[in-house]
Design a protein around this motif. Structure first.
Motif, PDB file in Angstrom:
ATOM      1  N   THR A 168     -11.726 -46.844 -20.988  1.00 50.47           N
ATOM      2  CA  THR A 168     -12.602 -47.212 -19.877  1.00 50.47           C
ATOM      3  C   THR A 168     -12.178 -46.477 -18.622  1.00 50.47           C
ATOM      4  O   THR A 168     -11.053 -46.580 -18.176  1.00 50.47           O
ATOM      5  N   LEU A 212     -21.436 -56.083  -8.533  1.00 46.71           N
ATOM      6  CA  LEU A 212     -21.380 -56.626  -9.893  1.00 46.71           C
ATOM      7  C   LEU A 212     -20.899 -55.566 -10.886  1.00 46.71           C
ATOM      8  O   LEU A 212     -20.039 -55.846 -11.734  1.00 46.71           O
ATOM      9  N   ALA A 213     -21.416 -54.356 -10.770  1.00 45.59           N
ATOM     10  CA  ALA A 213     -20.999 -53.281 -11.682  1.00 45.59           C
ATOM     11  C   ALA A 213     -19.516 -52.977 -11.516  1.00 45.59           C
ATOM     12  O   ALA A 213     -18.791 -52.803 -12.510  1.00 45.59           O
ATOM     13  N   ALA A 234     -17.162 -55.041 -10.261  1.00 48.20           N
ATOM     14  CA  ALA A 234     -16.376 -56.190 -10.723  1.00 48.20           C
ATOM     15  C   ALA A 234     -16.292 -56.227 -12.246  1.00 48.20           C
ATOM     16  O   ALA A 234     -15.221 -56.484 -12.812  1.00 48.20           O
ATOM     17  N   ARG A 235     -17.405 -55.973 -12.919  1.00 45.34           N
ATOM     18  CA  ARG A 235     -17.389 -55.949 -14.396  1.00 45.34           C
ATOM     19  C   ARG A 235     -16.480 -54.847 -14.923  1.00 45.34           C
ATOM     20  O   ARG A 235     -15.715 -55.056 -15.861  1.00 45.34           O
ATOM     21  N   SER A 236     -16.570 -53.668 -14.327  1.00 42.67           N
ATOM     22  CA  SER A 236     -15.754 -52.543 -14.775  1.00 42.67           C
ATOM     23  C   SER A 236     -14.271 -52.813 -14.559  1.00 42.67           C
ATOM     24  O   SER A 236     -13.449 -52.572 -15.444  1.00 42.67           O
ATOM     25  N   ALA A 258     -12.848 -55.737 -14.244  1.00 44.68           N
ATOM     26  CA  ALA A 258     -12.429 -56.831 -15.128  1.00 44.68           C
ATOM     27  C   ALA A 258     -12.140 -56.320 -16.540  1.00 44.68           C
ATOM     28  O   ALA A 258     -11.169 -56.752 -17.174  1.00 44.68           O
ATOM     29  N   GLU A 259     -12.938 -55.396 -17.017  1.00 48.54           N
ATOM     30  CA  GLU A 259     -12.700 -54.819 -18.347  1.00 48.54           C
ATOM     31  C   GLU A 259     -11.383 -54.042 -18.375  1.00 48.54           C
ATOM     32  O   GLU A 259     -10.582 -54.179 -19.305  1.00 48.54           O
TER      33      GLU A 259
END
Length: 151
Positions: free
Chosen positions: A5, A118-119, A121-123, A125-126
């Motif tokens: 990632t 949001l994008a 934060a999601r990235s 978090a992953e």
């Protein structure tokens, strides 16, 4: 880093461009401490060249390296989540060039562009989930290496 990632690869082009507009180029010489565990997390970086070692203070052992990051990797996630303090330390393992981002400015941009927020934060978090698993595995290896009994 063990994860494939990469923050900039998972963001849409518009958000990538917006985020990169906030960046400035920085250089860290080999062995430079970039940040210390529990200090304020006021910046983050995307590594352009070089390698960074992430470490964690372990009682009676000192700093233990838990992961290494390289080209394209996100250095720092603690800036995104309160209380905005580093959970690890970081040191340049080799000379490092990176794109540096101011945490406050980036959080403000994310507040005004919820889609980017949001994008991002999601990235993050992953990436965080992968790093915590790597750290957990390394710490367990260290624990077993130093003669833990009854495990």
């Amino acid at each position: 880093m063990t994860s494939t990632t990469r923050l900039m690869n998972v963001l849409p082009a518009f958000h990538r461009d917006l985020l990169m507009g906030l960046a400035r180029d920085v250089f860290f010489p080999q062995d430079a401490r970039i940040f210390e565990e529990e200090s304020p997390a006021d910046k983050f970086w995307i590594i352009h060249t070089g390698t960074v070692a992430l470490d964690l203070h372990v009682p009676q052992q000192g700093r233990v390296m838990v992961d290494t990051l390289g080209v394209g990797d996100l250095l720092g996630w603690s800036w995104l989540f309160p209380p905005h303090q580093w959970h690890f330390g970081a040191e340049a393992f080799s000379p490092v060039r990176a794109h540096e981002f101011d945490a406050v400015t980036t959080r403000e941009v994310c507040e005004s562009d919820h889609e980017l927020g949001l994008a991002l934060a999601r990235s993050v978090a992953e990436i965080l989930a992968v790093r915590l698993e790597v750290a957990r595995t390394k710490l367990l290896d260290q624990y077993m290496l130093h003669g833990a009994t009854g495990v």
